[in-house]
Design a protein around this motif. Structure first.
Motif, mmCIF file in Angstrom:
data_model
loop_
_atom_site.group_PDB
_atom_site.id
_atom_site.type_symbol
_atom_site.label_atom_id
_atom_site.label_comp_id
_atom_site.label_asym_id
_atom_site.label_seq_id
_atom_site.Cartn_x
_atom_site.Cartn_y
_atom_site.Cartn_z
ATOM 1 N N GLU A 103 0.834 -1.205 0.000
ATOM 2 C CA GLU A 103 0.000 0.000 0.000
ATOM 3 C C GLU A 103 0.867 1.253 0.000
ATOM 4 O O GLU A 103 0.561 2.227 -0.691
ATOM 5 C CB GLU A 103 -0.933 0.019 1.218
ATOM 6 N N LEU A 104 1.937 1.232 0.761
ATOM 7 C CA LEU A 104 2.848 2.374 0.796
ATOM 8 C C LEU A 104 3.567 2.550 -0.536
ATOM 9 O O LEU A 104 3.778 3.678 -0.996
ATOM 10 C CB LEU A 104 3.851 2.212 1.940
ATOM 11 N N LEU A 109 4.045 5.506 -5.704
ATOM 12 C CA LEU A 109 3.947 5.498 -7.166
ATOM 13 C C LEU A 109 2.867 6.464 -7.646
ATOM 14 O O LEU A 109 3.056 7.187 -8.628
ATOM 15 C CB LEU A 109 3.648 4.085 -7.677
ATOM 16 N N GLY A 110 1.742 6.480 -6.953
ATOM 17 C CA GLY A 110 0.659 7.397 -7.307
ATOM 18 C C GLY A 110 1.049 8.839 -7.116
ATOM 19 O O GLY A 110 0.714 9.708 -7.928
ATOM 20 N N TYR A 111 1.793 9.111 -6.048
ATOM 21 C CA TYR A 111 2.246 10.478 -5.796
ATOM 22 C C TYR A 111 3.202 10.935 -6.887
ATOM 23 O O TYR A 111 3.094 12.057 -7.385
ATOM 24 C CB TYR A 111 2.908 10.561 -4.419
ATOM 25 N N ARG A 112 4.128 10.079 -7.277
ATOM 26 C CA ARG A 112 5.072 10.446 -8.338
ATOM 27 C C ARG A 112 4.354 10.675 -9.661
ATOM 28 O O ARG A 112 4.690 11.605 -10.394
ATOM 29 C CB ARG A 112 6.146 9.369 -8.484
ATOM 30 N N THR A 113 3.367 9.849 -9.964
ATOM 31 C CA THR A 113 2.602 10.040 -11.193
ATOM 32 C C THR A 113 1.799 11.332 -11.129
ATOM 33 O O THR A 113 1.726 12.067 -12.115
ATOM 34 C CB THR A 113 1.672 8.836 -11.442
ATOM 35 N N ALA A 114 1.214 11.624 -9.985
ATOM 36 C CA ALA A 114 0.459 12.870 -9.822
ATOM 37 C C ALA A 114 1.377 14.081 -9.987
ATOM 38 O O ALA A 114 0.993 15.075 -10.614
ATOM 39 C CB ALA A 114 -0.224 12.900 -8.461
ATOM 40 N N GLU A 115 2.581 14.004 -9.439
ATOM 41 C CA GLU A 115 3.545 15.092 -9.632
ATOM 42 C C GLU A 115 3.898 15.267 -11.101
ATOM 43 O O GLU A 115 3.992 16.392 -11.590
ATOM 44 C CB GLU A 115 4.825 14.818 -8.844
ATOM 45 N N TYR A 139 -0.256 -3.339 -11.072
ATOM 46 C CA TYR A 139 -0.388 -4.783 -11.306
ATOM 47 C C TYR A 139 0.914 -5.507 -10.965
ATOM 48 O O TYR A 139 0.896 -6.585 -10.369
ATOM 49 C CB TYR A 139 -0.771 -5.073 -12.756
ATOM 50 N N ALA A 140 2.048 -4.931 -11.343
ATOM 51 C CA ALA A 140 3.340 -5.559 -11.030
ATOM 52 C C ALA A 140 3.565 -5.607 -9.523
ATOM 53 O O ALA A 140 4.043 -6.620 -8.992
ATOM 54 C CB ALA A 140 4.466 -4.793 -11.719
ATOM 55 N N THR A 141 3.211 -4.532 -8.824
ATOM 56 C CA THR A 141 3.333 -4.512 -7.371
ATOM 57 C C THR A 141 2.435 -5.573 -6.744
ATOM 58 O O THR A 141 2.845 -6.274 -5.808
ATOM 59 C CB THR A 141 2.980 -3.116 -6.818
ATOM 60 N N GLY A 142 1.233 -5.710 -7.266
ATOM 61 C CA GLY A 142 0.306 -6.728 -6.765
ATOM 62 C C GLY A 142 0.825 -8.135 -6.989
ATOM 63 O O GLY A 142 0.726 -9.001 -6.112
#
Length: 161
Positions: A103-104, A109-115, A139-142
């Protein structure tokens, strides 16, 4: 038999852990940065662009306003779970850390993409491309999380018996 008796503390051998991990990855596979994956295929790029900008701004605002105390507390708790789980072999802590650490990773990853989306001030097509890349990373993380859960679960169930 009470509800407490039904919950097995044998984390990797019980259904609750595997149910949680399945729900976790189905949830992450259905949306990216809060945008449903189905919307990424939408023909209405203007509306999608508005939704993406809104979700990106919310993610950035949430991450930037997180006080240092919250970040330190989460870091401390995750470190304790990792140490108790994988150094002292407490199965419940290992299972919890295998649910929390991905989750972290996804939050980062989401924060970097949002930036990236916010900094480029790009149109809808490059933003959608970035979101699709993020979806593949999720998906890869999952896949890695489920793989490690299986490996460590096997280790806890078979090798510690």
């Amino acid at each position: 038999m009470s509800l407490f008796d039904l919950l097995s503390w044998d984390a990797f051998g019980s259904g609750w852990f595997w149910s949680l991990i399945i729900v976790q990855w189905v949830w992450h596979g259905a949306q990216v940065l809060g945008v449903p994956v189905d919307c990424l295929q939408s023909k209405d790029r203007g509306q999608l662009s508005t939704i993406v900008k809104w979700r990106v701004q919310r993610r950035l605002l949430a991450a930037r306003q997180a006080p240092l105390a919250i970040v330190a507390a989460i870091s401390f708790l995750v470190s304790v779970l990792l140490i108790l789980g994988f150094v002292y072999h407490i199965e419940l802590c290992a299972a919890a850390s295998l649910l929390i650490v991905p989750e972290l990773v996804i939050f980062r990853l989401g924060y970097r993409t949002a930036e990236t989306i916010s900094a480029k001030r790009q149109g809808p097509e490059p933003s959608i491309k970035d979101l699709k890349k993020l979806h593949l990373k999720i998906y890869a993380t999952g896949a890695m999380a489920i793989f490690f859960a299986g490996i460590f679960g096997y280790g806890f169930e078979v090798l510690t018996q």
